[in-house]
Write a protein that holds these residues in place. Structure first.
Motif, short mmCIF file in Angstrom:
data_model
loop_
_atom_site.label_atom_id
_atom_site.label_comp_id
_atom_site.label_asym_id
_atom_site.label_seq_id
_atom_site.Cartn_x
_atom_site.Cartn_y
_atom_site.Cartn_z
N GLY A 163 22.29 51.21 45.49
CA GLY A 163 21.46 52.29 44.97
C GLY A 163 21.83 52.77 43.58
N ARG A 164 22.74 52.07 42.90
CA ARG A 164 23.16 52.52 41.58
C ARG A 164 22.02 52.55 40.57
N GLY A 165 21.04 51.69 40.74
CA GLY A 165 19.89 51.68 39.84
C GLY A 165 19.11 52.97 39.88
N PHE A 166 19.05 53.61 41.05
CA PHE A 166 18.37 54.91 41.15
C PHE A 166 19.07 55.95 40.28
N THR A 167 20.39 55.90 40.27
CA THR A 167 21.16 56.83 39.43
C THR A 167 20.91 56.57 37.96
N ILE A 168 20.87 55.30 37.56
CA ILE A 168 20.59 54.96 36.17
C ILE A 168 19.25 55.56 35.75
N ALA A 169 18.23 55.36 36.56
CA ALA A 169 16.90 55.88 36.23
C ALA A 169 16.90 57.39 36.12
N ARG A 170 17.53 58.05 37.06
CA ARG A 170 17.55 59.51 37.07
C ARG A 170 18.26 60.07 35.84
N VAL A 171 19.41 59.49 35.50
CA VAL A 171 20.16 59.97 34.33
C VAL A 171 19.36 59.72 33.05
N LEU A 172 18.74 58.54 32.92
CA LEU A 172 17.93 58.27 31.72
C LEU A 172 16.81 59.29 31.56
N ARG A 173 16.13 59.60 32.65
CA ARG A 173 15.04 60.59 32.57
C ARG A 173 15.57 61.98 32.26
N LEU A 174 16.66 62.37 32.88
CA LEU A 174 17.23 63.70 32.62
C LEU A 174 17.72 63.83 31.18
N LYS A 175 18.12 62.71 30.58
CA LYS A 175 18.60 62.75 29.20
C LYS A 175 17.47 62.51 28.20
N GLY A 176 16.23 62.45 28.68
CA GLY A 176 15.09 62.42 27.77
C GLY A 176 14.42 61.09 27.51
N ARG A 200 10.34 55.91 42.64
CA ARG A 200 9.44 56.74 41.84
C ARG A 200 10.04 58.12 41.59
N ARG A 201 10.63 58.72 42.63
CA ARG A 201 11.23 60.06 42.46
C ARG A 201 12.42 60.03 41.50
N SER A 202 13.13 58.94 41.45
CA SER A 202 14.28 58.87 40.55
C SER A 202 13.88 58.59 39.11
N GLY A 203 12.64 58.19 38.88
CA GLY A 203 12.18 58.02 37.50
C GLY A 203 11.55 56.69 37.16
N PHE A 204 11.58 55.73 38.07
CA PHE A 204 10.97 54.44 37.78
C PHE A 204 9.45 54.56 37.74
N ASP A 205 8.84 53.82 36.84
CA ASP A 205 7.38 53.76 36.75
C ASP A 205 6.80 52.67 37.64
N GLU A 206 7.60 51.63 37.88
CA GLU A 206 7.11 50.46 38.61
C GLU A 206 8.29 49.68 39.16
N VAL A 207 7.96 48.74 40.04
CA VAL A 207 8.96 47.87 40.66
C VAL A 207 8.49 46.43 40.50
N GLU A 208 9.41 45.56 40.13
CA GLU A 208 9.12 44.13 39.99
C GLU A 208 9.75 43.40 41.15
N ILE A 209 8.92 42.72 41.95
CA ILE A 209 9.42 41.96 43.10
C ILE A 209 8.95 40.52 42.98
N ASP A 210 9.63 39.62 43.70
CA ASP A 210 9.21 38.23 43.68
C ASP A 210 8.11 37.99 44.73
N ASP A 211 7.48 36.84 44.64
CA ASP A 211 6.38 36.50 45.54
C ASP A 211 6.81 36.48 47.00
N GLU A 212 8.05 36.05 47.25
CA GLU A 212 8.55 35.99 48.63
C GLU A 212 8.58 37.38 49.27
N LEU A 213 9.10 38.37 48.54
CA LEU A 213 9.13 39.74 49.06
C LEU A 213 7.72 40.30 49.19
N ALA A 214 6.86 39.98 48.24
CA ALA A 214 5.47 40.45 48.31
C ALA A 214 4.76 39.88 49.53
#
Length: 135
Positions: A63-76, A96-110
């Protein structure tokens, strides 16, 4: 091929400018690819005019990516933020709540988690515990 997931559902990737790693970034970088162990406080200082940051999720348990997104948004940071990799439909609202606009997944997960599973979480603002507490 990869699939881009947004609140509107699945779409093809419309980003055509490519990505560079933080190590290869110059002052005029357009889009950055960062790993989940990137320090978001250091990242904000190196973004420059980057239009997009794509954060790798090597595992759905990381879940570290969620923290990255949240900090980037909080810092402007107001550019486009994309989560990439092992993000599950159940994690879409958190992304989305942490700040991401979108998610990129591969065809297998889709294929394993079709569009309707992601769309069921697209109303992420109304289905948080904070919204339930407000009534």
């Amino acid at each position: 091929m990869n699939v881009i997931v947004s609140d509107e559902g699945f779409a093809p990737d419309d980003w055509t400018d490519g990505f560079v790693t933080l190590e290869d970034a110059a002052n005029d970088v357009v889009a950055l690819d960062v790993t989940s162990d990137t320090d978001p406080d250091e990242l904000i200082d190196r973004l420059g005019n980057a239009q997009m940051v794509r954060v790798d999720f090597p595992s759905s348990a990381d879940g570290r990516g969620f923290t990255i997104a949240r900090v980037l948004r909080l810092k402007g940071y107001t550019g486009r933020l994309r989560a990439k990799g092992h993000v599950l439909a159940d994690q879409y609202a958190m992304a989305r709540r942490s700040g991401f606009d979108e998610v990129e997944i591969d065809d297998e997960l889709a294929t394993r988690q079709p569009e309707d599973q992601w769309l069921a979480r697209a109303n992420w603002n109304d289905h948080s515990y904070q919204a339930r507490l407000r009534g």
